[in-house]
Each structure stands twice: as C-alpha cells, then as structure tokens.
Motif scaffolding. Structure first.
Motif, PDB file in Angstrom:
ATOM      1  N   ARG A  88       3.492   7.883   3.972  1.00 60.05           N
ATOM      2  CA  ARG A  88       3.333   7.174   5.244  1.00 60.05           C
ATOM      3  C   ARG A  88       3.842   8.009   6.422  1.00 60.05           C
ATOM      4  O   ARG A  88       3.331   7.882   7.534  1.00 60.05           O
ATOM      5  N   SER A  89       4.823   8.859   6.173  1.00 55.84           N
ATOM      6  CA  SER A  89       5.321   9.732   7.241  1.00 55.84           C
ATOM      7  C   SER A  89       4.313  10.828   7.572  1.00 55.84           C
ATOM      8  O   SER A  89       4.114  11.170   8.743  1.00 55.84           O
ATOM      9  N   LYS A 108       7.845   1.898  -8.190  1.00 55.24           N
ATOM     10  CA  LYS A 108       6.872   2.106  -9.267  1.00 55.24           C
ATOM     11  C   LYS A 108       6.887   3.524  -9.831  1.00 55.24           C
ATOM     12  O   LYS A 108       5.867   4.025 -10.305  1.00 55.24           O
ATOM     13  N   LEU A 109       8.042   4.161  -9.760  1.00 50.06           N
ATOM     14  CA  LEU A 109       8.163   5.491 -10.348  1.00 50.06           C
ATOM     15  C   LEU A 109       8.249   5.388 -11.867  1.00 50.06           C
ATOM     16  O   LEU A 109       8.840   4.443 -12.401  1.00 50.06           O
ATOM     17  N   PRO A 110       7.679   6.348 -12.593  1.00 54.62           N
ATOM     18  CA  PRO A 110       7.874   6.379 -14.048  1.00 54.62           C
ATOM     19  C   PRO A 110       9.376   6.432 -14.358  1.00 54.62           C
ATOM     20  O   PRO A 110      10.112   7.196 -13.725  1.00 54.62           O
ATOM     21  N   GLN A 111       9.814   5.656 -15.296  1.00 55.28           N
ATOM     22  CA  GLN A 111      11.239   5.513 -15.565  1.00 55.28           C
ATOM     23  C   GLN A 111      11.913   6.840 -15.884  1.00 55.28           C
ATOM     24  O   GLN A 111      13.055   7.086 -15.483  1.00 55.28           O
ATOM     25  N   GLU A 145       0.835  -1.203   0.000  1.00 54.98           N
ATOM     26  CA  GLU A 145       0.000   0.000   0.000  1.00 54.98           C
ATOM     27  C   GLU A 145       0.872   1.258   0.000  1.00 54.98           C
ATOM     28  O   GLU A 145       0.597   2.214  -0.743  1.00 54.98           O
ATOM     29  N   GLU A 146       1.919   1.251   0.803  1.00 52.79           N
ATOM     30  CA  GLU A 146       2.800   2.422   0.898  1.00 52.79           C
ATOM     31  C   GLU A 146       3.563   2.642  -0.406  1.00 52.79           C
ATOM     32  O   GLU A 146       3.803   3.784  -0.814  1.00 52.79           O
ATOM     33  N   LEU A 147       3.915   1.561  -1.082  1.00 54.02           N
ATOM     34  CA  LEU A 147       4.626   1.677  -2.357  1.00 54.02           C
ATOM     35  C   LEU A 147       3.732   2.232  -3.463  1.00 54.02           C
ATOM     36  O   LEU A 147       4.213   2.711  -4.479  1.00 54.02           O
ATOM     37  N   ASP A 148       2.424   2.169  -3.243  1.00 51.92           N
ATOM     38  CA  ASP A 148       1.480   2.735  -4.208  1.00 51.92           C
ATOM     39  C   ASP A 148       1.277   4.239  -3.994  1.00 51.92           C
ATOM     40  O   ASP A 148       0.465   4.856  -4.690  1.00 51.92           O
ATOM     41  N   HIS A 149       1.995   4.803  -3.034  1.00 56.08           N
ATOM     42  CA  HIS A 149       1.920   6.242  -2.761  1.00 56.08           C
ATOM     43  C   HIS A 149       3.322   6.848  -2.873  1.00 56.08           C
ATOM     44  O   HIS A 149       4.317   6.138  -3.002  1.00 56.08           O
ATOM     45  N   ASP A 150       3.381   8.169  -2.808  1.00 52.03           N
ATOM     46  CA  ASP A 150       4.682   8.830  -2.779  1.00 52.03           C
ATOM     47  C   ASP A 150       5.394   8.485  -1.474  1.00 52.03           C
ATOM     48  O   ASP A 150       4.768   8.078  -0.491  1.00 52.03           O
TER      49      ASP A 150
END
Length: 321
Positions: free
Chosen positions: A130-131, A166-169, A121-126
């Motif tokens: 989470r902070s 999962k950042l755009p390359q 879930e956290e990896l699906d956000h900036d």
C-alpha cells in the motif's frame, strides 16, 4: 546549491538555507547503532528561549516561502521526488506540522497519505504494497502521515495484529523484526537509487506533554473531536513503544535515508526543525528551472510578437469605435 541567476533573490535563498541548516543538523541520525532515544530531550529548543518564539515564527514563515520556491523548481525540473515520513505517538503534532510547513506549497505538487489500519485488500498483499502505491511521482513531494514503519511499531507492540497478516506460520520467527528492518533498508535504498529522496521524522513528545495535550482535547469543546478512547489505551504501552521506536531508528537510520528525531514538546520548534530538514534535502538536489533551448526561445519570441500584434490591433479597433 540551488541554481538561479546571480541576483539578490539567489543570495537571499542561499542565506536562508545557510540559516536553516543548524536547526535540523543536531537531530539528524545517519548511524543508528550508537543512537539512544534518552539522549534526545523532547523539550529541547537548542539555544532558543520562550522569548525567541515570535522570532522563530518569523523564521519559519520565511522557511515556508523558501520551501514553496524550491518545490516549484522540483516540480518544473521533473526529475527528483521527495518522500517525507512522519512517525510519532498520538498528540505529538504530526497534522499541525504538515499544515504549517506545507501551507505555501502548491497542492498540485504535494500529496499527503495517512495510513490507518490495513484494509482486507491490503492484508492480502505484502506490508509494503500500500505504501508503494502511494509513492510520489517525479517532480512531486509525498508525505506519509504514519507509514510502513507501523509494521515495526504498533504491530510489534500488539503482536495480535501480526496474526491477521496471513503470513505462513513458518515465516513468523524471532527474527521477523530484524528481517523487516532489512527489508525497509533495502526498500529505501531502492527508492534513493530511483530518484526518490527519503527523509524520516520521529516527532519525540514526552509522556507529560502528551498528557497535557490529551487533557486540553478533552476540556476544549473545539478539540473534542481529536480525542479517542483508544489514545488512552495506547498510552498504557508507552514504554513498549519507546523501545520499539529506538530499535526502529537504530536499525533503519542511514546516510541516504536519515532519521530526524525532533523534540516535539514545543510545536513552534518542531515545525522549525522539520522545515529546515526538508529545505536542506531539496537544496542538496541542485534544483533549477529547465533550461530553454534556442528553438524554444524562438517560439517564445514568435508568440510574444503575435500577442503584441493582437494587443495593438485591439487598441486600434477600440479607437475607431
């Protein structure tokens, strides 16, 4: 300074604050460009020697009590909040520092968040998401045991972690660390402008002391649970981490959100420095208990009279029986 009635208590608090400041000030970094990690000795204890350790513990105990008093005013005033960020290599003493320094603080007004590897879930956000969810509310203290700074440390040392975000390359360029430093500076400036005081601590332990503590964890059955095989794997990247830490501090130390690079080879001294820095931060806020107005005073007086009447009636009733 702290606003209290003119009393011996106030004088004592001011005296303790004055005594605490010199322990933290030498390790405060506000201008990162000239900072070099090699200039800080992990074994430094300022002028204190091993024979001063008992006295230092007494001073820390007084500091813990003072911190509890200041935190109570922070909570009562309900205007400011304080974010404490702790970063360090494994076995540098983050957990024990939190345990000792916050031992007198009301748990209702202080929350500790330990950030591990990000969830799906956290990896699906900036990376700041989470902070931001864990930031302290007004009147509270928040402690980040590791933090968003891991994005410029472990992710930088192990760039395979970056690929999982999962950042755009096209956004992953040679400037990504510079951009993250800029993002973090802006984030901390935003927090400061909204009443969240940020203080950051890097507990600087030497490689030799880390080795000693690892061996102790392995040989002492009561400490076996603290040791992980991954600790040894990360130790192999020591030089890479030191470069990353230095670059992180150089690029994110500001006047409004300073770093404290705390010598961590002697835990008793580490705790003293961190406590002194937090006390200094709280003292800078001009904390005081809320001032009670005339109407509130009248309500208090009315309540006092009611309670005294109940007490008197209770005595009369008891005498009759």
């Amino acid at each position: 300074m702290v606003l209290l009635s003119k009393s011996s208590g106030e004088i004592k608090i001011k005296h303790l604050i004055k005594r605490a400041r010199p322990f933290s000030e030498p390790f405060r970094i506000t201008k990162g460009k000239s900072f070099r990690l090699k200039d800080i000795d992990p074994g430094d204890t300022l002028h204190l020697q091993s024979e001063d350790k008992p006295r230092a513990k007494e001073v820390l105990a007084m500091g813990v009590q003072l911190l509890a008093e200041l935190q109570e005013m922070l909570y009562a005033q309900d205007r400011w909040s304080v974010l404490i960020v702790l970063q360090a290599m494994d076995a540098a003493g983050k957990d024990s520092t939190i345990k000792h320094i916050m031992s007198g603080v009301n748990p209702q007004g202080c929350q500790v968040h330990s950030f591990k590897a990000p969830s799906e879930e956290e990896l699906d956000h900036d990376y700041l998401w989470r902070s931001m969810r864990a930031l302290p509310t007004r009147g509270n203290m928040g402690i980040f045991n590791r933090s968003y700074y891991e994005e410029t440390l472990v992710v930088r040392v192990h760039q395979e972690f970056l690929a999982k975000q999962k950042l755009p390359q096209r956004l992953i360029t040679k400037n990504i660390w510079k951009e993250r430093f800029e993002d973090i500076r802006n984030f901390e400036s935003y927090l400061t402008r909204n009443g969240i005081v940020v203080r950051k601590f890097f507990l600087h332990v030497s490689k030799e002391e880390q080795e000693r503590r690892f061996i102790e964890r392995i040989e002492n059955p009561e400490k076996n649970w603290k040791f992980s095989a991954s600790d040894i794997k990360e130790r192999a990247y020591w030089d890479d981490y030191m470069k990353a830490y230095e670059d992180m501090i150089r690029n994110t130390a500001t006047k409004e959100a300073p770093w404290y690079v705390v010598p961590a080879d002697n835990k008793w001294f580490t705790r003293l420095v961190v406590a002194a820095a937090i006390i200094d931060a709280l003292d800078s806020l001009g904390l005081h208990y809320p001032i009670v107005g005339k109407q509130k005073l009248e309500e208090l007086e009315e309540a006092r009279k009611t309670l005294l009447t109940e007490k008197e009636n209770g005595k009369k009733s008891k005498n009759k029986t």
